[in-house]
Design an enzyme around this catalytic site. Sequence first.
Site, mmCIF file in Angstrom:
data_model
loop_
_atom_site.group_PDB
_atom_site.id
_atom_site.type_symbol
_atom_site.label_atom_id
_atom_site.label_comp_id
_atom_site.label_asym_id
_atom_site.label_seq_id
_atom_site.Cartn_x
_atom_site.Cartn_y
_atom_site.Cartn_z
ATOM 1 N N TYR A 253 0.841 -1.207 0.000
ATOM 2 C CA TYR A 253 0.000 0.000 0.000
ATOM 3 C C TYR A 253 0.878 1.261 0.000
ATOM 4 O O TYR A 253 0.405 2.348 -0.307
ATOM 5 C CB TYR A 253 -0.920 0.076 1.233
ATOM 6 C CG TYR A 253 -1.910 -1.055 1.396
ATOM 7 C CD1 TYR A 253 -2.057 -2.050 0.434
ATOM 8 C CD2 TYR A 253 -2.718 -1.124 2.531
ATOM 9 C CE1 TYR A 253 -2.966 -3.084 0.610
ATOM 10 C CE2 TYR A 253 -3.633 -2.151 2.706
ATOM 11 C CZ TYR A 253 -3.736 -3.128 1.746
ATOM 12 O OH TYR A 253 -4.647 -4.143 1.929
ATOM 13 N N LEU B 88 -17.192 -0.677 1.565
ATOM 14 C CA LEU B 88 -18.060 0.306 0.886
ATOM 15 C C LEU B 88 -18.193 -0.037 -0.599
ATOM 16 O O LEU B 88 -18.557 0.824 -1.403
ATOM 17 C CB LEU B 88 -17.488 1.724 1.056
ATOM 18 C CG LEU B 88 -17.215 2.161 2.496
ATOM 19 C CD1 LEU B 88 -16.636 3.571 2.527
ATOM 20 C CD2 LEU B 88 -18.493 2.097 3.332
ATOM 21 N N ILE C 206 -13.148 -1.996 7.743
ATOM 22 C CA ILE C 206 -11.990 -1.081 7.650
ATOM 23 C C ILE C 206 -12.132 -0.225 6.388
ATOM 24 O O ILE C 206 -11.344 -0.362 5.451
ATOM 25 C CB ILE C 206 -10.651 -1.862 7.676
ATOM 26 C CG1 ILE C 206 -10.695 -3.086 6.730
ATOM 27 C CG2 ILE C 206 -10.317 -2.307 9.079
ATOM 28 C CD1 ILE C 206 -9.310 -3.693 6.472
HETATM 29 N N1 LIG Z 1 -6.460 -7.940 2.615
HETATM 30 C C1 LIG Z 1 -6.695 -7.613 1.362
HETATM 31 O O1 LIG Z 1 -6.406 -8.385 0.412
HETATM 32 C C2 LIG Z 1 -7.348 -6.289 1.072
HETATM 33 C C3 LIG Z 1 -7.863 -6.036 -0.217
HETATM 34 C C4 LIG Z 1 -8.487 -4.798 -0.431
HETATM 35 C C5 LIG Z 1 -8.575 -3.872 0.576
HETATM 36 N N2 LIG Z 1 -8.036 -4.138 1.818
HETATM 37 C C6 LIG Z 1 -8.108 -3.142 2.933
HETATM 38 O O2 LIG Z 1 -9.443 -2.701 3.078
HETATM 39 C C7 LIG Z 1 -9.495 -1.287 2.975
HETATM 40 C C8 LIG Z 1 -10.833 -0.794 2.447
HETATM 41 O O3 LIG Z 1 -11.122 -1.311 1.181
HETATM 42 P P1 LIG Z 1 -11.013 -0.458 -0.182
HETATM 43 O O4 LIG Z 1 -10.048 0.638 -0.004
HETATM 44 O O5 LIG Z 1 -10.753 -1.460 -1.253
HETATM 45 O O6 LIG Z 1 -12.488 0.079 -0.450
HETATM 46 P P2 LIG Z 1 -13.678 0.769 0.365
HETATM 47 O O7 LIG Z 1 -13.265 1.108 1.732
HETATM 48 O O8 LIG Z 1 -14.865 -0.108 0.152
HETATM 49 O O9 LIG Z 1 -13.950 2.078 -0.506
HETATM 50 C C9 LIG Z 1 -13.040 3.144 -0.596
HETATM 51 C C10 LIG Z 1 -13.658 4.167 -1.539
HETATM 52 O O10 LIG Z 1 -14.875 4.666 -0.973
HETATM 53 C C11 LIG Z 1 -14.820 6.086 -0.900
HETATM 54 N N3 LIG Z 1 -15.530 6.502 0.311
HETATM 55 C C12 LIG Z 1 -15.107 6.420 1.586
HETATM 56 N N4 LIG Z 1 -16.052 6.879 2.435
HETATM 57 C C13 LIG Z 1 -17.092 7.277 1.666
HETATM 58 C C14 LIG Z 1 -18.346 7.833 1.972
HETATM 59 N N5 LIG Z 1 -18.712 8.083 3.231
HETATM 60 N N6 LIG Z 1 -19.171 8.139 0.940
HETATM 61 C C15 LIG Z 1 -18.804 7.902 -0.343
HETATM 62 N N7 LIG Z 1 -17.627 7.334 -0.690
HETATM 63 C C16 LIG Z 1 -16.767 7.030 0.314
HETATM 64 C C17 LIG Z 1 -13.346 6.433 -0.860
HETATM 65 O O11 LIG Z 1 -13.144 7.733 -1.387
HETATM 66 P P3 LIG Z 1 -12.054 8.777 -0.811
HETATM 67 O O12 LIG Z 1 -10.787 8.000 -0.620
HETATM 68 O O13 LIG Z 1 -12.002 9.828 -1.830
HETATM 69 O O14 LIG Z 1 -12.572 9.301 0.501
HETATM 70 C C18 LIG Z 1 -12.759 5.357 -1.778
HETATM 71 O O15 LIG Z 1 -12.909 5.721 -3.129
HETATM 72 C C19 LIG Z 1 -8.295 -0.987 2.057
HETATM 73 O O16 LIG Z 1 -7.963 0.386 2.042
HETATM 74 C C20 LIG Z 1 -7.268 -1.894 2.657
HETATM 75 O O17 LIG Z 1 -6.770 -1.347 3.879
HETATM 76 C C21 LIG Z 1 -7.438 -5.348 2.071
#
Ligand SMILES: NC(=O)c1ccc[n+]([C@@H]2O[C@H](COP(=O)([O-])OP(=O)(O)OC[C@H]3O[C@@H](n4cnc5c(N)ncnc54)[C@H](OP(=O)(O)O)[C@@H]3O)[C@@H](O)[C@H]2O)c1
Length: 263
Positions: free
Chosen positions: A46, A181, A219
């Site tokens: 990351y 999300l 998360i």
């Molecule tokens: N273990 C694994 O293999 C793995 C894989 C994927 C992810 N992860 C972890 O999980 C975390 C979360 O998953 P993710 O980053 O894939 O996706 P997510 O949390 O589902 O979505 C992030 C997106 O949603 C937007 N967002 C956040 N809050 C919002 C709200 N209140 N209203 C509208 N849009 C909103 C963010 O925009 P902005 O950034 O512009 O605010 C970003 O574009 C990752 O960051 C990582 O730490 C782990």
Amino acid sequence: MQTFTLRSGASIPAVGLGTWQLRGGAETVRRALEVGYRLIDTAVDYGTQPAIGKAIRQSGIPREGIYVVTKVEESEDGYEATKDRLRELGLDYADLVLIHRPSPAGAGESIWEGLLEARREGLARDIGVSNYSAEQMEAVTDASGERPVVNQIEWTPFGHSRRMLEYCRERDVLIQAYSPLTRGERLDDVTLREVAQRHGKTPAQVLIRWDTQIGVNPIPKASTPGHLAEDFDVFDFELGRTEVERLSGLNERYSALAGLAYA
Ligand SMILES: NC(=O)c1ccc[n+]([C@@H]2O[C@H](COP(=O)([O-])OP(=O)(O)OC[C@H]3O[C@@H](n4cnc5c(N)ncnc54)[C@H](OP(=O)(O)O)[C@@H]3O)[C@@H](O)[C@H]2O)c1
């Protein structure tokens, strides 16, 4: 702050901050800590570990007050990789170290041995896995006598697994929900919007609340200051049982990434 208790007895904040593709580096992490986030998820790929370490050190919050999750890659030596993550974070220990994904050959039993060693030496307080099926969790457990405390997997109303939920509940494994999300892809779903409207909340807040109410640890990642605040402001309302069930009924094995590898 609402917390979950891991099988080890440790407390983990009920909602955390994801940092994959986080914008704004240490400044965003600092803002998240100000808002109240106390759980931060990262991984070496990351690129956020140095910024997280910096923000934690500058925050004035005692180290024990912040829960840091990092990961070792499936191609690495679990023990050496943990030491490497801590060097990059600039921390003495991580609260939770996960195997990022199962290795193509087997379930990563030898990496797990390395994590057990890291825990024995105090480099990791707890250890777990990510993207694991129930069978793969059984394999590392059988090989070592030690069950992961967490499985971090993609998890939303649109894509989850009742079988995994039951497996984890029965064995006291906490599911940590990544991409909770839907990476923003399904926030305009009609049912979700309707439930959100009824509570005067946003679809993102309802997704986060659905997780915590079924005992799952979300998360969400947010770089935008408004999103950061919104995603943490989820403890002043409660979904009714029927609403939780209705949301769970939206399951269509949806994935915002490469499929639900664990199910
Ligand atoms: N273990 C694994 O293999 C793995 C894989 C994927 C992810 N992860 C972890 O999980 C975390 C979360 O998953 P993710 O980053 O894939 O996706 P997510 O949390 O589902 O979505 C992030 C997106 O949603 C937007 N967002 C956040 N809050 C919002 C709200 N209140 N209203 C509208 N849009 C909103 C963010 O925009 P902005 O950034 O512009 O605010 C970003 O574009 C990752 O960051 C990582 O730490 C782990």
